[in-house]
Motif scaffolding. Sequence first.
Motif, short mmCIF file in Angstrom:
data_model
loop_
_atom_site.label_atom_id
_atom_site.label_comp_id
_atom_site.label_asym_id
_atom_site.label_seq_id
_atom_site.Cartn_x
_atom_site.Cartn_y
_atom_site.Cartn_z
N UNK A 31 0.84 -1.20 0.00
CA UNK A 31 0.00 0.00 0.00
C UNK A 31 0.88 1.24 0.00
N UNK A 96 -0.78 -3.31 4.14
CA UNK A 96 -2.04 -3.48 3.42
C UNK A 96 -2.94 -2.26 3.43
N UNK A 97 -2.45 -1.16 4.04
CA UNK A 97 -3.24 0.06 4.06
C UNK A 97 -3.95 0.33 5.36
N UNK A 98 -4.01 -0.67 6.25
CA UNK A 98 -4.73 -0.50 7.51
C UNK A 98 -3.78 -0.34 8.69
N UNK A 99 -2.48 -0.50 8.42
CA UNK A 99 -1.53 -0.53 9.52
C UNK A 99 -0.74 0.78 9.57
N UNK A 100 0.26 0.80 10.41
CA UNK A 100 1.12 1.96 10.53
C UNK A 100 1.75 2.30 9.18
N UNK A 101 1.71 3.57 8.84
CA UNK A 101 2.33 4.04 7.61
C UNK A 101 3.70 4.62 7.91
#
Lengths: 112, 115
Positions: A31, A96-101
């Motif tokens: 992501x 995947x886009x839902x976790x820490x960036x």
Amino acid sequence: KAGVTQTPRYLIKTRGQQVTLSCSPISGHRSVSWYQQTPGQGLQFLFEYFSETQRNKGNFPGRFSGRQFSNSRSEMNVSTLELGDSALYLCASSWGGQETQYFGPGTRLLVL
Amino acid sequence: DQQVKQNSPSLSVQEGRISILNCDYTNSMFDYFLWYKKYPAEGPTFLISISSIKDKNEDGRFTVFLNKSAKHLSLHIVPSQPGDSAVYFCAASVVGSSNTGKLIFGQGTTLQVKP
């Protein structure tokens, strides 16, 4: 593990031109999100890509676009540049886009 | 409509003391919160996060507290060090298929730690 990289780091363009910025995510991250940072508006979400598909989009005009490649690298494009597009453009990657960036160093764009 | 607010633009503390940075949010759907540290002309560096199912998370000198009823979170840095001087952003997200990859940021608080 290498972090998020962005190229170029600095750009100077004139009004009406277009620009393409590049982002390479952390290895394994699929992501990629893009943000614009300006003194007046702060950090604002542009869009997010996953598996070569744009899954989410912020409130920016259609002049701002992006794409993602099969190796998860991403590019964003700004067409018909305006003075107000001068900003720090940041990309961030996550699994995947839902976790820490995790953010890259940014590309500083100056539009004259 | 600013959904995440950091009402203190700046904070100054003495080295060795506690730094407390605050953040308020309005969207009750937020369920994941993060703190980032940022130096000028660099990208934000992730510090610590907390899920809405918890009310506290610690990592070394950094502790984040979440008060869901008050829609408030805070970052505690103990002890503060001069190298902590930077801009701190809180960010929030809604975990779900329609909100992937989107963080909502506060306006930031500039922390100065004096030697």
